[in-house]
Design a protein around this motif. Structure first.
Motif, PDB file in Angstrom:
ATOM      1  N   MET A  52      20.526 -12.891  25.982  1.00 31.73           N
ATOM      2  CA  MET A  52      19.257 -12.619  26.674  1.00 31.73           C
ATOM      3  C   MET A  52      18.666 -11.282  26.223  1.00 31.73           C
ATOM      4  N   LYS A  53      17.350 -11.235  26.112  1.00 28.55           N
ATOM      5  CA  LYS A  53      16.644 -10.015  25.751  1.00 28.55           C
ATOM      6  C   LYS A  53      15.791  -9.568  26.940  1.00 28.55           C
ATOM      7  N   TYR A  54      15.781  -8.265  27.168  1.00 27.55           N
ATOM      8  CA  TYR A  54      15.083  -7.726  28.324  1.00 27.55           C
ATOM      9  C   TYR A  54      14.039  -6.705  27.867  1.00 27.55           C
ATOM     10  N   PRO A  55      13.015  -6.449  28.697  1.00 28.63           N
ATOM     11  CA  PRO A  55      11.987  -5.468  28.349  1.00 28.63           C
ATOM     12  C   PRO A  55      12.566  -4.064  28.212  1.00 28.63           C
ATOM     13  N   ALA A  56      11.985  -3.275  27.300  1.00 20.27           N
ATOM     14  CA  ALA A  56      12.363  -1.878  27.121  1.00 20.27           C
ATOM     15  C   ALA A  56      11.359  -0.999  27.855  1.00 20.27           C
ATOM     16  N   PRO A  57      11.699   0.276  28.132  1.00 21.42           N
ATOM     17  CA  PRO A  57      10.769   1.157  28.839  1.00 21.42           C
ATOM     18  C   PRO A  57       9.392   1.253  28.191  1.00 21.42           C
ATOM     19  N   ALA A  58       9.344   1.202  26.841  1.00 17.10           N
ATOM     20  CA  ALA A  58       8.055   1.315  26.144  1.00 17.10           C
ATOM     21  C   ALA A  58       7.114   0.166  26.500  1.00 17.10           C
ATOM     22  N   GLN A  59       7.675  -0.992  26.793  1.00 14.35           N
ATOM     23  CA  GLN A  59       6.850  -2.151  27.134  1.00 14.35           C
ATOM     24  C   GLN A  59       6.221  -2.026  28.517  1.00 14.35           C
ATOM     25  N   TYR A  60       6.800  -1.209  29.374  1.00 15.74           N
ATOM     26  CA  TYR A  60       6.249  -1.017  30.712  1.00 15.74           C
ATOM     27  C   TYR A  60       5.031  -0.089  30.705  1.00 15.74           C
ATOM     28  N   LYS A  61       4.867   0.702  29.649  1.00 14.14           N
ATOM     29  CA  LYS A  61       3.804   1.702  29.622  1.00 14.14           C
ATOM     30  C   LYS A  61       2.414   1.080  29.582  1.00 14.14           C
ATOM     31  N   ASN A  62       2.307  -0.148  29.065  1.00 18.18           N
ATOM     32  CA  ASN A  62       1.009  -0.815  29.056  1.00 18.18           C
ATOM     33  C   ASN A  62       0.580  -1.205  30.469  1.00 18.18           C
TER      34      ASN A  62
END
Length: 361
Positions: A52-62
Motif C-alpha cells: 500500500m502507498k500512502y500520501p506524503a506531507p508534501a501532498q497535503y500542502k495543496n
C-alpha cells in the motif's frame, strides 16, 4: 559517534508564534497520515499492507496551504516517526498500535541540518525557516557536525533544543577495577567495595508542596487565567523533581563509569515490580531503568563494559563467601544476611553486590 546535547532556548514573541505553528503542523500531519492509513486499510483489507502507498506531507500542502509556512523537514520527520511506530508495532504487537497525538502542554518537532541551515553563533542558534536567530544558553561546548535538532516545549512553558552531533569519541584510560552494584530503595546503590549512594527521595520530600499546589489547581475555574497560572506552578515543581532526580543519576553513573572498567548490575523487571502498590511510588521515584540506560550509553562512549546479571540470578539469597542459598532475604525487613552454613554475617545489600561482582570475574 552520535551524541545529543540539550540546551535551553529563549525565543521572542515572534519566534514563539512560529514554534507554536510548527508544533501544531507536525501534530496535524502525523494525525492526518495515521487517519489516512487506517482508512486505506479498512477499504483495502484484501491487499498486502506492505504494497500500500500512502500520501506524503508534501501532498497535503495543496489542500492545506498553511503547512507551507513551517519547516518541510519537520513535516518529513513526522512521517518518519509514524513509519517507525508502524514498524515497531508489526515487530512486536505488545508495543501497541500508533496513537493519535493530542494537543497537550508538551510539544516538539525535529528538523535536520540540511546544507548547514542549523548553526550556533554568538550564543544564538539558527533554525530553518526562521529569519532571526534564537537565544540559546550553551552551558557546554561541543566539536562536530550537527546532524539534527529537536525543539521542545515542556508543560512549565520553557523551551529546549536537543542537538544531535556527530563527534569524535574519546575513551577513558583503561583500568583493572571491577565492581558489582546492587540497586535498592532504602539506599539507591551499594557497591561491592562497600560504597553507599543514598536515595535522596526527591518526590517524597516535595509531596506536601505538590499536594497543596494540585489542590489549588483543582479549585480554579476551568479556562480561567488563574487555573493556567496554577497549572504552571504544578508543572514547575514536577520539572524540578525530575531535574533533581536526573542530576543524581548522572553524578552516580558518571562516577561509576570513571572509576571502573567493568560494572555488573541486576536485570530488574521494573514494570512487574511497580505492580506492588505499596512500593510503586518509591520504585518510580528511584528510576532504576533510567540509571541503567545512562550506564549503558556512557559505557559505549568511554570504552567501559556493562554486565547485566540474568533475571534468575538470586544475588540477594546467595552467600558471597560459600555460595549457599538461603531464602531469609525474601523478607525485605531482613537487612542482614546470616549464612547458616559458614556463619558469615554481612549487610544484605553489600552481600548482593559482591555476588554480582563474581559475574565479572
Amino acid at each position: 559517534m552520535l551524541k545529543a546535547y540539550k540546551f535551553r532556548i529563549y525565543p521572542n514573541e515572534e519566534q514563539k508564534v512560529y514554534l507554536a505553528k510548527t508544533f501544531g503542523c507536525t501534530r496535524f500531519v502525523y494525525n492526518k497520515m495515521l487517519a489516512d492509513r487506517i482508512k486505506s486499510y479498512e477499504e483495502n483489507k484484501e491487499l498486502d499492507i506492505k504494497t500500500m502507498k500512502y500520501p506524503a506531507p508534501a501532498q497535503y500542502k495543496n489542500e492545506f496551504e498553511w503547512l507551507k509556512e513551517v519547516d518541510s523537514l519537520a513535516l518529513a520527520n513526522a512521517q518518519m516517526n509514524l513509519d517507525k511506530a508502524y514498524k515497531n508495532f508489526f515487530r512486536n504487537k505488545s508495543i501497541g498500535f500508533p496513537k493519535f497525538k493530542k494537543k497537550t502542554n508538551t510539544n516538539n518537532y525535529t528538523t535536520n541540518n540540511q546544507n548547514g541551515t542549523v548553526y550556533i553563533e554568538n550564543s544564538h542558534i539558527k533554525l530553518p525557516k526562521l529569519k532571526s536567530m534564537i537565544k540559546i544558553k550553551q552551558h557546554r561546548q561541543f566539536d562536530g557536525l550537527i546532524k539534527s535538532c529537536t525543539v521542545s516545549q515542556v508543560p512549565s512553558g520553557k523551551y529546549y533544543i536537543s542537538i544531535l552531533v556527530d563527534c569524535e569519541n574519546i575513551e577513558l584510560p583503561k583500568t583493572d577495577k571491577k565492581v558489582g552494584v546492587d540497586l535498592g530503595i532504602k539506599e539507591f546503590a551499594i557497591t561491592s567495595d562497600g560504597e553507599i549512594f543514598s536515595n535522596p527521595k526527591h518526590l517524597k520530600k516535595s509531596e506536601k508542596r505538590l499536594a497543596k499546589l494540585q489542590k489549588d489547581l483543582s479549585r480554579k475555574q476551568k479556562g480561567s487565567n488563574n487555573r493556567k497560572k496554577a497549572r504552571i506552578k504544578v508543572s514547575r515543581l514536577h520539572e524540578k523533581i525530575a531535574n533533581q532526580r536526573k542530576d543524581m543519576l548522572h553524578k552516580v553513573s558518571t562516577q561509576l563509569i570513571n572509576e571502573n572498567q567493568v560494572i555488573v548490575i541486576e536485570d530488574l523487571k521494573v514494570s512487574n515490580m511497580i505492580k506492588n502498590h505499596k512500593l510503586a511510588k518509591s520504585i518510580a521515584d528511584v528510576s532504576w531503568s533510567e540509571f541503567r540506560t545512562m550506564l549503558e550509553y556512557k559505557s559505549k562512549w568511554y570504552g567501559r563494559e556493562i554486565i547485566i546479571a540474568p533475571s534468575n540470578y538470586a544475588s540477594s539469597q546467595l552467600c558471597s563467601n560459600c555460595g549457599n542459598q538461603s531464602n531469609q532475604t525474601k523478607d525485605l525487613s531482613c537487612r542482614t544476611y546470616i549464612c547458616p552454613v559458614c556463619g558469615m554475617i554481612m549487610d544484605r545489600d553489600i552481600n548482593a553486590s559482591k555476588n554480582l561482582l563474581k559475574l565479572a570475574m
